[in-house]
Structures are given as structure tokens and as C-alpha cells.
Design a protein around this motif. Structure first.
Motif, PDB file in Angstrom:
ATOM      1  N   LEU A   7      -5.944 -56.695  -9.873  1.00 16.33           N
ATOM      2  CA  LEU A   7      -5.521 -55.405 -10.129  1.00 16.33           C
ATOM      3  C   LEU A   7      -4.633 -54.518  -9.129  1.00 16.33           C
ATOM      4  O   LEU A   7      -5.125 -54.746  -7.870  1.00 16.33           O
ATOM      5  CB  LEU A   7      -6.319 -54.596 -10.828  1.00 16.33           C
ATOM      6  CG  LEU A   7      -6.860 -55.162 -12.045  1.00 16.33           C
ATOM      7  CD1 LEU A   7      -8.378 -54.659 -12.386  1.00 16.33           C
ATOM      8  CD2 LEU A   7      -5.993 -55.092 -13.129  1.00 16.33           C
ATOM      9  N   GLU A  29      -6.932 -52.428  -6.757  1.00 18.69           N
ATOM     10  CA  GLU A  29      -7.743 -53.201  -5.659  1.00 18.69           C
ATOM     11  C   GLU A  29      -7.072 -53.216  -4.559  1.00 18.69           C
ATOM     12  O   GLU A  29      -7.726 -53.340  -3.357  1.00 18.69           O
ATOM     13  CB  GLU A  29      -7.982 -54.524  -6.249  1.00 18.69           C
ATOM     14  CG  GLU A  29      -8.547 -54.739  -7.522  1.00 18.69           C
ATOM     15  CD  GLU A  29     -10.384 -54.686  -7.335  1.00 18.69           C
ATOM     16  OE1 GLU A  29     -10.645 -54.909  -6.184  1.00 18.69           O
ATOM     17  OE2 GLU A  29     -11.073 -54.264  -8.116  1.00 18.69           O
ATOM     18  N   ASP A  46      -1.078 -55.219 -15.060  1.00 18.17           N
ATOM     19  CA  ASP A  46      -2.465 -54.827 -14.857  1.00 18.17           C
ATOM     20  C   ASP A  46      -3.314 -54.639 -16.210  1.00 18.17           C
ATOM     21  O   ASP A  46      -4.526 -55.079 -16.207  1.00 18.17           O
ATOM     22  CB  ASP A  46      -2.313 -53.409 -14.059  1.00 18.17           C
ATOM     23  CG  ASP A  46      -2.125 -53.623 -12.527  1.00 18.17           C
ATOM     24  OD1 ASP A  46      -2.287 -54.704 -12.062  1.00 18.17           O
ATOM     25  OD2 ASP A  46      -1.933 -52.502 -11.993  1.00 18.17           O
ATOM     26  N   ASN A  47      -2.735 -54.018 -17.225  1.00 17.51           N
ATOM     27  CA  ASN A  47      -3.097 -54.251 -18.402  1.00 17.51           C
ATOM     28  C   ASN A  47      -3.567 -55.565 -19.002  1.00 17.51           C
ATOM     29  O   ASN A  47      -4.796 -55.754 -19.457  1.00 17.51           O
ATOM     30  CB  ASN A  47      -2.235 -53.809 -19.628  1.00 17.51           C
ATOM     31  CG  ASN A  47      -2.053 -52.114 -19.588  1.00 17.51           C
ATOM     32  OD1 ASN A  47      -2.761 -51.587 -18.776  1.00 17.51           O
ATOM     33  ND2 ASN A  47      -0.768 -51.560 -20.245  1.00 17.51           N
ATOM     34  N   LYS A  62      -4.444 -58.123 -16.916  1.00 18.84           N
ATOM     35  CA  LYS A  62      -5.555 -58.505 -15.890  1.00 18.84           C
ATOM     36  C   LYS A  62      -6.863 -57.862 -16.534  1.00 18.84           C
ATOM     37  O   LYS A  62      -7.675 -58.690 -16.267  1.00 18.84           O
ATOM     38  CB  LYS A  62      -5.017 -58.171 -14.566  1.00 18.84           C
ATOM     39  CG  LYS A  62      -3.752 -59.076 -14.021  1.00 18.84           C
ATOM     40  CD  LYS A  62      -3.719 -58.462 -12.792  1.00 18.84           C
ATOM     41  CE  LYS A  62      -2.250 -59.163 -12.154  1.00 18.84           C
ATOM     42  NZ  LYS A  62      -1.865 -58.545 -10.913  1.00 18.84           N
ATOM     43  N   ARG A  63      -6.726 -56.789 -16.812  1.00 15.73           N
ATOM     44  CA  ARG A  63      -8.033 -55.899 -17.198  1.00 15.73           C
ATOM     45  C   ARG A  63      -8.597 -56.536 -18.534  1.00 15.73           C
ATOM     46  O   ARG A  63      -9.697 -56.845 -18.353  1.00 15.73           O
ATOM     47  CB  ARG A  63      -7.816 -54.446 -17.677  1.00 15.73           C
ATOM     48  CG  ARG A  63      -7.472 -53.643 -16.380  1.00 15.73           C
ATOM     49  CD  ARG A  63      -7.417 -52.324 -16.693  1.00 15.73           C
ATOM     50  NE  ARG A  63      -6.985 -51.280 -15.575  1.00 15.73           N
ATOM     51  CZ  ARG A  63      -5.729 -50.967 -15.110  1.00 15.73           C
ATOM     52  NH1 ARG A  63      -4.783 -51.478 -16.067  1.00 15.73           N
ATOM     53  NH2 ARG A  63      -5.413 -50.369 -14.207  1.00 15.73           N
ATOM     54  N   ASP A  64      -7.642 -57.203 -19.360  1.00 14.97           N
ATOM     55  CA  ASP A  64      -8.341 -57.878 -20.669  1.00 14.97           C
ATOM     56  C   ASP A  64      -8.638 -59.266 -20.292  1.00 14.97           C
ATOM     57  O   ASP A  64      -9.336 -59.478 -21.011  1.00 14.97           O
ATOM     58  CB  ASP A  64      -7.064 -57.907 -21.640  1.00 14.97           C
ATOM     59  CG  ASP A  64      -6.855 -56.528 -22.162  1.00 14.97           C
ATOM     60  OD1 ASP A  64      -7.701 -55.613 -22.178  1.00 14.97           O
ATOM     61  OD2 ASP A  64      -5.689 -56.408 -23.005  1.00 14.97           O
ATOM     62  N   LEU A 122     -10.253 -60.225 -16.675  1.00 15.14           N
ATOM     63  CA  LEU A 122     -10.875 -60.229 -15.775  1.00 15.14           C
ATOM     64  C   LEU A 122     -12.024 -61.254 -15.816  1.00 15.14           C
ATOM     65  O   LEU A 122     -12.817 -61.300 -16.877  1.00 15.14           O
ATOM     66  CB  LEU A 122     -11.538 -58.971 -15.313  1.00 15.14           C
ATOM     67  CG  LEU A 122     -10.477 -57.838 -14.640  1.00 15.14           C
ATOM     68  CD1 LEU A 122     -11.200 -56.581 -14.800  1.00 15.14           C
ATOM     69  CD2 LEU A 122      -9.785 -58.267 -13.617  1.00 15.14           C
TER      70      LEU A 122
END
Length: 381
Positions: free
Chosen positions: A77, A80, A280-281, A283-285, A287
Motif C-alpha cells: 500500500l 506503507e 490501494d483499494n 490491495k486493501r481488499d 491483503l
């Protein structure tokens, strides 16, 4: 304990058949091989030193660091990476599996080349975990971007010029987990959807143009041009991702031109920022939560043993799945224990990227191909 002769005979025949169809199933694959997320391509180097050998050595070291930087940016992300910086460890060479040199050119003191680096997944994951960096590995299906530009009341999509569309051309090959594409804007596209229909979220037409380009989702980004009190350009952007991969959610963002920044520059900056948000959205979903491992019993209807071989290969390539252990196999279905990371929703989302649907039927979990999905390698027609 002795195995009864019929059971032993069936087991022997099954093993022989499986060995015979494994190569054939691999050769019949209709779907293109998924891009390796641990491979970084198009790393350009141009180094001058006292000798060509020294220039090459330095170029390969710089290329290695740049490739690792891109890999970290791809999988982690943005928050990070404080200040946008990517930490590069001293022992990066130990994480390199191999590399390839393309378009190599040398002179007495100069070295130019395009490099491809492949990294060792296990060591890269260990680096992230040891560095307390959250990361994802699941690639999204391609996303078709529909840039709608509104200026002086007019809505532009396939019209020429469309400066908002031009700004997105630099985001379609970003090497991230969410590959993006732009439609051609030809007569077929124009007949499928218009600017107003895209902004209104016409699902029938959005789905139709997504199918034309083999995309999983469509991303409608409407940019409304304005001018602030200082005479500088402004943008009000509405971005919505439509499809099966994510719940529809509209992001609203405002941008203002900086001193000396042109409209084209403002549009490019906005497009880059929005593309990062999409990444990023996603990746958040997705991780990877290594501390949260589960197992789920799933039934897979099959047409024969060849299809099971194809499905097993697909499951093995899904990042959140650690392993898939068959516990019962027949000619028409397989019962599998899938060991995975995260929760069932994350597993379902990862499966959807491979055109597989996880659902509940009569109290049990079932995996079936999505409607209109490419044929599973080895499936009997």
C-alpha cells in the motif's frame, strides 16, 4: 490393512490416467497464462563508466534495485511507503531468482539494456513480514477505464479531443495488480455506450463494453473542469468501479492546478492519483493475513479427470490458497479441503479473478465456473 482388488485396480488406473492427461491438459489451456506478480519487466538502464565491463556491473546493480523498488510498489500500500520511498535491503541479490537482458548495447564506456527480473516469492514475503509491511499478491482482472470529460456543459468520452482520456493513457501500463485498459473509441464502442450512459451507470451497456475488451470491471471517471478565483484550472472528479469484483462505490475528489501547471499537467496528476487509489483499494481488499488461516470444504463439479487437473492448476496459482487437498474424487465431482489465508469473502474475490464462483448450495460450499467464462483446460465438451 489390505486393499480390496477392485479398489486397488481403480486406484492404479486413476493414477495412470492422471499421469497421461496432465501434459495434455497443460497444452490445451485456452486462457493465457497469468502474469507472474514477482516478475518485473522493462527496467531500462543506461550507465557510463571507465570501461564497458564496469558500466555493465553498475547497470545490473542499479537495475536490480529499481526492479525491487517497482515490486514493492506493486505489492504494498502507498501509506506503507513513507514519502513514497521504497526501502531496498543490502541483501537484495539473495531475493533475485534470475534476470534476463534485452536490447543490450555497449560501447567502450557505456552500457544500455532493458532488463527483466524475477524474484523469489518466499524470500520477498519474508522480507515484507519481517519489515511489518502489509502486502497483497492477487491480481485483478483487467479494468476498462471510461474517462468522461465535462467542460462548458459538454460531456466527452470517445470524442476527439478528450484531454482527460489522453491523461489516462499513461496509466494503462502501470505494472500494478490492477491492469487498466482504454477502449479504442471506434464505431463499435460508440454503438455500445455513450458518455451520458457511462455517467448514469447503465449496467447493461457497461457490461457489454467490458466483455468486448475481456475486462472484469469498468471504471467510470468523470472529470468536470472549472476555474478558481485566481484563474487556475480545477477538477471535480467522480470515480466509480462497476462489476462483480467490488461493491459499487463512488470516490469524489477535487484537484486544483498549481502555479505554472497546465490543464494537461493537472489532468495527468489527477489520473495518476486516482490510479493509485484504485490500486490501494484493491490491495486493501486482498491483503494477505498470514495470522488468519482457515480451511473450507468445497465441492467441485467436473466433467472428467482432465477438468480436475485444470482446476487444480488454477487453484494452485491463487495467492490466498495455501493448498487444495482432494478428499473424495469421482468422475463427476471432487470434494476438496481448501486451506487459505483470510476470510471467505477474500477467498471468493480471489476466485472471481479466475472466473470461478464460490457459493452455498444445500448447505455446502461449491465452486463453479462463472457464466461466460473461458473453458477450463481439460474439460470435456
Amino acid at each position: 490393512m489390505k486393499i480390496r482388488r477392485p479398489a486397488a485396480t481403480f486406484l492404479a488406473v486413476f493414477i495412470l490416467v492422471l499421469m497421461a492427461i496432465l501434459p495434455a491438459a497443460a497444452q490445451k489451456a485456452d486462457k493465457p497464462l497469468k502474469r507472474d506478480v514477482f516478475e518485473v519487466r522493462n527496467v531500462a538502464v543506461d550507465v557510463t563508466a571507465k570501461t564497458a565491463a564496469k558500466a555493465r556491473k553498475k547497470a545490473l546493480a542499479l537495475g536490480e534495485r529499481e526492479a525491487f523498488r517497482r515490486l514493492v510498489a506493486r505489492l504494498t500500500l502507498s501509506p506503507e511507503r513513507k514519502g513514497g520511498e521504497v526501502p531496498v535491503p543490502e541483501d537484495i541479490s539473495t531475493m533475485v531468482k534470475d534476470f534476463q537482458v534485452l536490447n543490450e548495447k555497449t560501447s567502450a564506456v557505456r552500457y544500455l539494456a532493458t532488463l527483466v527480473y524475477r524474484f523469489k516469492p518466499r524470500l520477498v514475503r519474508k522480507y515484507f513480514i519481517d519489515s511489518y509491511m502489509a502486502f497483497a499478491e492477487t491480481p485483478s482482472k483487467p479494468v476498462l477505464v471510461l474517462p468522461v470529460f465535462q467542460a462548458a456543459g459538454a460531456l466527452l468520452l470517445f470524442d476527439d479531443p478528450n484531454p482527460w482520456r489522453d491523461a489516462w493513457t499513461t496509466q494503462t501500463d502501470n505494472g500494478g495488480l490492477v491492469p487498466m485498459a482504454l477502449p479504442k473509441g471506434d464505431l463499435a464502442d460508440i454503438s455500445l455506450i455513450g458518455a451520458e450512459q457511462a455517467v448514469d451507470g447503465d449496467m447493461q451497456r457497461l457490461s457489454a463494453i467490458a466483455r468486448r475488451y475481456g475486462a472484469g470491471d469498468t471504471l467510470v471517471v468523470q472529470a468536470i473542469q472549472g476555474i478558481d478565483s485566481n484563474g487556475l484550472a480545477t477538477l471535480e472528479v467522480f470515480m466509480t468501479r462497476y462489476g462483480t469484483a467490488q461493491v459499487e462505490q463512488t470516490v469524489v475528489k477535487s484537484y486544483a492546478a498549481r502555479a505554472g501547471e497546465t490543464l494537461a499537467g493537472l489532468l495527468r496528476r489527477a489520473a495518476a492519483d486516482l490510479a493509485r487509489r484504485v490500486e490501494d483499494n484493491w490491495k486493501r481488499d486482498n491483503l494477505l493475513e498470514f495470522g488468519r488461516q482457515s480451511v473450507i470444504a468445497v465441492r467441485l463439479p467436473i466433467s472428467g479427470l482432465g477438468e480436475w487437473v485444470g482446476l487444480k492448476r488454477i487453484l494452485a496459482g491463487i495467492a490466498v490458497i495455501r493448498r487444495a487437498d482432494p478428499v473424495l474424487l469421482s468422475r463427476r465431482e471432487v470434494m476438496v479441503n481448501i486451506h487459505y489465508i483470510g476470510d471467505p469473502d477474500q477467498l471468493s474475490l480471489a476466485l472471481e479473478q479466475e472466473d470461478l464462483i464460490l457459493s452455498r448450495e444445500d448447505g455446502e460450499w461449491v465452486i463453479t465456473p462463472a457464466a461466460g467464462a473461458a473453458e477450463i483446460p481439460g474439460k470435456k465438451s
